[in-house]
Write a protein that holds these residues in place. Structure first.
Motif, PDB file in Angstrom:
ATOM      1  N   ARG A 517       1.031  -1.244  -0.118  1.00 41.97           N
ATOM      2  CA  ARG A 517       0.007   0.396  -0.277  1.00 41.97           C
ATOM      3  C   ARG A 517       1.020   1.469   0.284  1.00 41.97           C
ATOM      4  NH1 ARG A 517      -2.835  -2.027   4.742  1.00 41.97           N
ATOM      5  NH2 ARG A 517      -1.862  -4.044   4.495  1.00 41.97           N
ATOM      6  N   GLY A 518       0.606   2.457  -0.628  1.00 41.45           N
ATOM      7  CA  GLY A 518       0.959   3.744   0.031  1.00 41.45           C
ATOM      8  C   GLY A 518       2.109   3.369  -1.365  1.00 41.45           C
ATOM      9  N   TYR A 519       2.226   4.877  -1.054  1.00 44.95           N
ATOM     10  CA  TYR A 519       3.512   5.199  -2.590  1.00 44.95           C
ATOM     11  C   TYR A 519       5.028   5.440  -2.460  1.00 44.95           C
ATOM     12  CZ  TYR A 519      -1.458   7.961  -3.874  1.00 44.95           C
ATOM     13  OH  TYR A 519      -2.209   7.639  -3.747  1.00 44.95           O
ATOM     14  N   GLY A 520       5.490   3.734  -2.257  1.00 48.79           N
ATOM     15  CA  GLY A 520       6.726   3.932  -2.100  1.00 48.79           C
ATOM     16  C   GLY A 520       7.323   4.006  -2.952  1.00 48.79           C
ATOM     17  N   THR A 521       8.365   3.581  -3.526  1.00 50.12           N
ATOM     18  CA  THR A 521       9.124   3.338  -4.863  1.00 50.12           C
ATOM     19  C   THR A 521       9.499   2.484  -5.273  1.00 50.12           C
ATOM     20  OG1 THR A 521      11.206   3.682  -3.544  1.00 50.12           O
ATOM     21  CG2 THR A 521      10.825   5.171  -4.265  1.00 50.12           C
ATOM     22  N   TYR A 522       9.833   2.209  -7.007  1.00 47.92           N
ATOM     23  CA  TYR A 522       9.751   1.421  -7.115  1.00 47.92           C
ATOM     24  C   TYR A 522      11.554   0.722  -7.904  1.00 47.92           C
ATOM     25  CZ  TYR A 522       9.764  -0.895 -12.009  1.00 47.92           C
ATOM     26  OH  TYR A 522       8.956  -1.537 -12.917  1.00 47.92           O
ATOM     27  N   LEU A 523      11.423  -0.686  -7.597  1.00 43.85           N
ATOM     28  CA  LEU A 523      12.729  -0.574  -7.820  1.00 43.85           C
ATOM     29  C   LEU A 523      13.127  -2.110  -9.788  1.00 43.85           C
ATOM     30  CD1 LEU A 523      15.953  -1.423  -7.105  1.00 43.85           C
ATOM     31  CD2 LEU A 523      14.946  -3.176  -5.668  1.00 43.85           C
ATOM     32  N   GLY A 524      11.868  -3.037  -9.037  1.00 43.01           N
ATOM     33  CA  GLY A 524      11.348  -3.710 -10.063  1.00 43.01           C
ATOM     34  C   GLY A 524      12.427  -4.892 -10.098  1.00 43.01           C
ATOM     35  N   ALA A 525      12.218  -5.379  -8.744  1.00 42.24           N
ATOM     36  CA  ALA A 525      12.254  -6.655  -8.310  1.00 42.24           C
ATOM     37  C   ALA A 525      11.334  -7.649  -8.084  1.00 42.24           C
ATOM     38  CB  ALA A 525      13.791  -6.528  -7.185  1.00 42.24           C
ATOM     39  N   ILE A 526      11.431  -8.665  -8.612  1.00 45.59           N
ATOM     40  CA  ILE A 526      10.304  -9.562  -7.888  1.00 45.59           C
ATOM     41  C   ILE A 526      10.670 -10.553  -7.167  1.00 45.59           C
ATOM     42  CG2 ILE A 526       8.137 -10.829  -9.058  1.00 45.59           C
ATOM     43  CD1 ILE A 526       8.698  -8.459 -10.521  1.00 45.59           C
ATOM     44  N   PRO A 527      10.020 -10.557  -6.367  1.00 45.07           N
ATOM     45  CA  PRO A 527      10.836 -11.719  -5.758  1.00 45.07           C
ATOM     46  C   PRO A 527       9.557 -13.556  -5.791  1.00 45.07           C
ATOM     47  CG  PRO A 527       9.510  -9.765  -4.533  1.00 45.07           C
ATOM     48  CD  PRO A 527       9.371  -9.881  -5.913  1.00 45.07           C
ATOM     49  N   ASP A 528      10.756 -13.886  -5.304  1.00 44.69           N
ATOM     50  CA  ASP A 528      10.036 -15.687  -4.963  1.00 44.69           C
ATOM     51  C   ASP A 528       9.383 -15.188  -4.013  1.00 44.69           C
ATOM     52  OD1 ASP A 528       9.454 -18.486  -4.721  1.00 44.69           O
ATOM     53  OD2 ASP A 528      10.841 -18.716  -5.782  1.00 44.69           O
ATOM     54  N   PHE A 529       7.690 -16.223  -3.982  1.00 44.52           N
ATOM     55  CA  PHE A 529       7.249 -15.742  -3.477  1.00 44.52           C
ATOM     56  C   PHE A 529       7.018 -17.144  -2.243  1.00 44.52           C
ATOM     57  CE2 PHE A 529       5.036 -12.520  -6.025  1.00 44.52           C
ATOM     58  CZ  PHE A 529       5.079 -11.807  -5.101  1.00 44.52           C
ATOM     59  N   ALA A 530       7.542 -18.761  -2.500  1.00 44.66           N
ATOM     60  CA  ALA A 530       8.106 -18.690  -1.825  1.00 44.66           C
ATOM     61  C   ALA A 530       8.868 -19.033  -0.539  1.00 44.66           C
ATOM     62  CB  ALA A 530       8.740 -20.584  -2.629  1.00 44.66           C
ATOM     63  N   GLU A 531       8.789 -20.073   0.520  1.00 45.16           N
ATOM     64  CA  GLU A 531       9.456 -19.430   2.006  1.00 45.16           C
ATOM     65  C   GLU A 531      10.670 -19.620   1.922  1.00 45.16           C
ATOM     66  OE1 GLU A 531       7.421 -20.811   5.481  1.00 45.16           O
ATOM     67  OE2 GLU A 531       7.374 -21.976   4.027  1.00 45.16           O
ATOM     68  N   ARG A 532      11.019 -19.012   2.937  1.00 50.18           N
ATOM     69  CA  ARG A 532      12.911 -19.378   2.524  1.00 50.18           C
ATOM     70  C   ARG A 532      13.842 -19.546   3.311  1.00 50.18           C
ATOM     71  NH1 ARG A 532      17.047 -17.958  -0.399  1.00 50.18           N
ATOM     72  NH2 ARG A 532      18.430 -16.116   0.529  1.00 50.18           N
ATOM     73  N   SER A 533      14.018 -19.668   3.934  1.00 49.24           N
ATOM     74  CA  SER A 533      14.182 -20.216   5.482  1.00 49.24           C
ATOM     75  C   SER A 533      15.594 -18.971   5.208  1.00 49.24           C
ATOM     76  CB  SER A 533      15.217 -21.878   6.086  1.00 49.24           C
ATOM     77  OG  SER A 533      15.527 -22.361   5.136  1.00 49.24           O
ATOM     78  N   ALA A 534      17.045 -18.460   4.889  1.00 47.30           N
ATOM     79  CA  ALA A 534      17.637 -17.851   4.908  1.00 47.30           C
ATOM     80  C   ALA A 534      17.353 -16.403   5.031  1.00 47.30           C
ATOM     81  CB  ALA A 534      19.268 -18.370   3.960  1.00 47.30           C
ATOM     82  N   PRO A 535      17.968 -15.542   5.143  1.00 48.40           N
ATOM     83  CA  PRO A 535      17.476 -14.153   5.057  1.00 48.40           C
ATOM     84  C   PRO A 535      18.204 -13.247   4.031  1.00 48.40           C
ATOM     85  CG  PRO A 535      19.448 -14.432   7.169  1.00 48.40           C
ATOM     86  CD  PRO A 535      19.021 -15.935   6.231  1.00 48.40           C
TER      87      PRO A 535
END
Ligand SMILES: [Zn+2]
Ligand SMILES: [Zn+2]
Length: 607
Positions: A517-535
C-alpha cells in the motif's frame, strides 16, 4: 449485469461473419453455464469452510477437482496421481514460554500482554525507552527516534500516529497510513537497534473511549520481523508506575516527538510457533498428438484455495471466524478451468500437450504455482511451456467486461487474443487490456518469472472481494462460461499453431506490487514468493528497464540490503522501498553464487 439474450448473441454472431479471424473456425464444444454455476456452488459451499490451507475444506476441494478431471477422462500429470503435495505455512500459535514483566510487576498472557504474530522468538531484558509512535518520517519532518539511543533497549511505542484527531495531520493522508502499522513500527525499531518492542494502545485518543484491551490472538502466519515484539496494556504498565497518558500528553499537545528513557526495566519473552500444513496442486495432463511438438505444452490454471475463516488478507477483519466462501475468488476460476479441461477432453488432444492445474496456497503468496513452475511434471518442463493462461476471479463480468493482462508477453499475443474473442461465434465479452507484462497479483507471475508467456483473465474487483459476502448467488454463469471459452480458444490456438509463441520481456511502467500500500518507490525486483529459511529476498526476475535491471541484478540473485535496511524477508523489502522517495540513490547489496555484489541504484516512482 447479465449478458445479452439469445437474439442479441445471434445478431453479434451474424455481424462478425464477414471477419475471418486468424484461426480456424471449427465448431466448438459447448460451455455449460449451469454446470459452472453448480460447481461454484459446491466449492463455495460453507461446508468447504472457505478452502483455507490446512482446513478439511481445502483437502475436500482438491480431491473433488481430481475426481472431476478423472471423470472427464484426463490422466493425472504424475504417475502417482493428480496431486502435487507441498507444505505451506498456515497458522501461528502461542508457544509455552511467553512472559512479560515491567519493573516488579509480572504480566499475564492475553490479559496484560500478547506477542505479535510477526515477533521473533527470544527473551530480552533491558531498560525501557519511550519512542512516541515509533515513526521515522523525514519527509514529514517527524522522527520519534531523533537523538534517542535505543541500542539493545526495549522501546515502548504507541498505536497509530500523533494527533490522530487532527484533520491537518499529514499522517491522515492514505499515502502515510503505513506509519500506523505495527509491522512498520517493529521494523523501524529493529532498524534503530532496539532489542524488543512493546506497543500500547493510544488510550488517550478521541473515540477510543480509553479502551485498553488486547485484540484476540489472530494466529496469522507472517514472516518474522527480526525483533521480539508484543502488545501490552496501559494498565500493566501503570502497575510499574509508567503512565502512558502522561507520557503522550506533550506530543498530543504539539504533535512533536517527546521520546525519553523511562528509568524502568522490563523483560519480554516470546515464543510463537509457525505451523505448516500439507496442501496440493491438482494437475491433469492431455498428451499432445503431434510427436514433433508434443514435448511442448500449454498450461491452463486457477487457484482453488481461499481465505478459510478470514485472516490477514480478509477485507472484513471484524468478521474473523466467518467462512469466506470465495465464490468469485476463485471457485469461478476453478469452474472455468474444469470447463476448459472438459472441452479439450471431449475434442481430443491438440498437437501440443495440455496441462490443467488447480493451484493450492495462492492466497498465501502464489505458493502452489511457484511449486509447479519449479517442479513441473516431466512431460511439461517449464522451459517448454508455450503459454500459461490464468483464471482468477472470472465469475462477475460487469457489462461483459473481462480484463486481459499479459497480452504483451509474447509477440503478437495481443492481436491474437482480440481475434480469438471475435472469432465466430463472437464472444459476448468486452476485452479490457490491462498490464501488458506478465507480473501481477496471481499465479501467472510464477510462470512469467520463468520466461513463459502468460495471459491473465479476470472480470474485475467488486465490493465482495475477500469478504464473507463473496457468495455463489452473485456469480454470472453465462459470463463465466464466456471467459472459459476465451481461455479455451487461447489455449487451443497456442497448442495447435505452427510456430511457438516467443516470450517478450516487456518494459512496462512500474506497477503497484502485491501487498504494497502507499506510494513507495520502485526497484523492479520480482521476489519469489515461496518460503525461504535463509535471510534475504530471492528473486525470480527483474522487470525489463527497471532500476534493478540497470544495476545488473538478475533472476536467481538474493537481495540482502536496500540502503541501510537489511532484508530478512519480503516485508523488509517493502519497508525499504517505502522508506525512500523516488529519485533517491541507494546502495543495494545482493548475492549471486555465493559472492556479494553491490551497486548504486536510483529508485523510481511507483505509479
Ligand atoms: Zn484469487
Ligand atoms: Zn484472493
Amino acid at each position: 449485469m447479465r449478458l445479452p439474450g439469445t437474439l442479441a448473441l445471434l445478431a453479434l454472431a451474424l455481424a462478425s461473419c464477414g471477419r475471418r479471424a486468424a484461426t480456424r473456425a471449427a465448431p466448438e464444444p459447448a460451455f455449460d453455464a449451469g454446470r459452472a454455476r453448480a460447481e461454484v456452488g459446491w466449492l463455495a459451499d460453507p461446508a468447504r469452510t472457505g478452502r483455507g490451507v490446512g482446513t478439511p475444506g481445502a483437502a475436500q476441494a482438491a480431491d473433488w477437482i481430481a475426481a472431476r478431471f478423472r471423470e472427464a477422462g484426463l490422466a493425472p500429470a504424475w504417475d502417482e496421481g493428480y496431486l502435487q503435495r507441498f507444505e505451506a505455512p498456515f497458522r501461528a500459535t502461542l508457544g509455552e514460554r511467553n512472559a512479560f514483566a515491567v519493573g516488579s510487576s509480572h504480566g499475564e498472557l492475553e490479559r496484560d500482554f500478547l506477542p505479535f504474530d510477526f515477533s521473533d522468538d527470544g527473551a530480552v531484558e533491558a531498560e525501557v525507552v519511550f519512542a512516541g509512535h515509533g515513526i521515522t518520517a523525514p519527509a514529514l519532518g517527524h522522527d520519534d527516534y531523533g537523538g534517542l539511543d535505543v541500542k539493545g533497549k526495549i522501546v515502548l511505542v504507541a498505536q497509530d500516529f500523533p494527533r490522530e484527531s487532527d484533520a491537518a495531520s499529514p499522517f491522515r493522508d492514505p499515502r502515510h497510513y503505513r506509519f500506523a502499522e505495527w509491522r512498520y513500527k517493529a521494523t523501524n525499531a529493529r532498524e534503530h537497534g532496539a532489542a524488543a518492542l512493546i506497543g500500547v494502545r493510544d488510550v488517550w485518543a478521541e473515540g477510543h473511549g480509553g479502551a485498553d484491551d488486547l485484540p484476540p490472538w489472530r494466529g496469522q502466519v507472517s514472516s518474522r520481523a527480526g525483533i521480539v515484539a508484543a502488545r501490552v496494556t496501559a494498565a500493566a504498565l501503570a502497575r510499574a508506575g509508567v503512565d502512558v497518558r502522561a507520557l503522550a500528553a506533550p506530543g498530543e499537545a504539539d504533535g512533536k516527538p517527546h521520546s525519553r528513557p523511562l528509568g524502568v526495566r522490563a523483560r519480554l519473552e516470546v515464543r510463537v510457533l509457525h505451523e505448516r500444513a500439507t496442501t496440493a496442486n491438482v494437475v491433469a495432463i492431455l498428451p499432445g498428438r503431434d510427436p514433433a511438438v508434443a514435448g511442448e505444452c500449454v498450461v491452463v490454471g486457477a487457484h482453488h484455495d481461499h481465505l478459510g475463516l478470514g485472516g490477514d488478507s480478509s477485507l472484513a477483519p471484524e468478521r474473523l471466524g466467518t467462512v469466506h466462501p470465495g465464490a468469485d475468488d476463485n471457485a469461478s476460476g476453478v469452474a472455468a478451468l474444469l470447463a476448459v479441461a472438459r472441452a479439450f477432453a471431449a475434442e481430443g488432444p491438440p498437437r501440443r500437450t495440455l496441462l490443467f492445474a488447480a493451484f493450492g496456497a495462492e492466497e498465501l503468496g502464489i505458493l502452489g504455482s511457484s511449486e509447479l513452475a519449479q517442479h513441473p511434471p516431466p512431460r511439461c518442463p517449464t522451459e517448454r511451456m508455450q503459454l500459461m493462461v490464468n483464471l482468477d476471479m472470472v465469475g462477475r463480468p460487469a457489462a461483459g467486461k473481462v480484463y486481459v493482462d499479459g497480452a504483451d508477453t509474447a509477440r503478437g499475443l495481443r492481436d491474437l487474443v482480440k481475434a480469438l474473442a471475435e472469432r465466430p461465434p463472437r464472444l459476448p465479452l468486452k476485452l479490457a487490456f490491462g498490464e501488458g507484462d506478465g507480473y501481477g497479483p496471481s499465479d501467472h507471475t510464477s510462470f512469467y518469472a520463468r520466461d513463459v508467456p502468460v495471459l491473465f483473465l479476470f472480470t474485475g474487483p467488486h465490493p465482495d472481494y475477500h469478504r464473507p459476502s463473496d457468495t455463489p448467488d452473485k456469480i454470472d454463469g453465462a459470463g463465466l462460461a464466456a471467459v472459459a471459452r476465451l481461455a479455451y480458444r487461447a489455449a487451443r490456438e497456442a497448442a495447435e499453431r505452427d510456430g511457438r509463441l516467443e516470450v517478450v520481456r516487456t518494459a512496462s511502467p512500474p506497477p503497484r506490487e502485491r501487498g504494497e500500500r502507499g506510494y513507495g518507490t520502485y526497484l523492479g525486483a520480482i521476489p519469489d514468493f515461496a518460503e525461504r529459511s535463509a535471510p534475504g529476498v530471492l528473486l525470480t526476475g527483474v522487470r525489463a528497464g527497471s532500476p534493478a535491471e540497470r544495476a545488473g541484478i538478475a533472476a536467481g540473485d538474493v537481495l540482502l540490503r536496500v540502503g541501510p535496511t537489511k532484508l530478512l524477508g519480503l516485508q523488509d523489502l517493502a519497508f525499504a522501498l517505502r522508506s525512500h522517495r523516488p529519485g533517491d540513490e541507494v546502495e543495494v547489496e545482493w548475492e549471486r553464487a555465493g559472492a556479494r555484489r553491490t551497486a548504486k541504484v536510483r529508485l523510481e516512482e511507483r505509479r
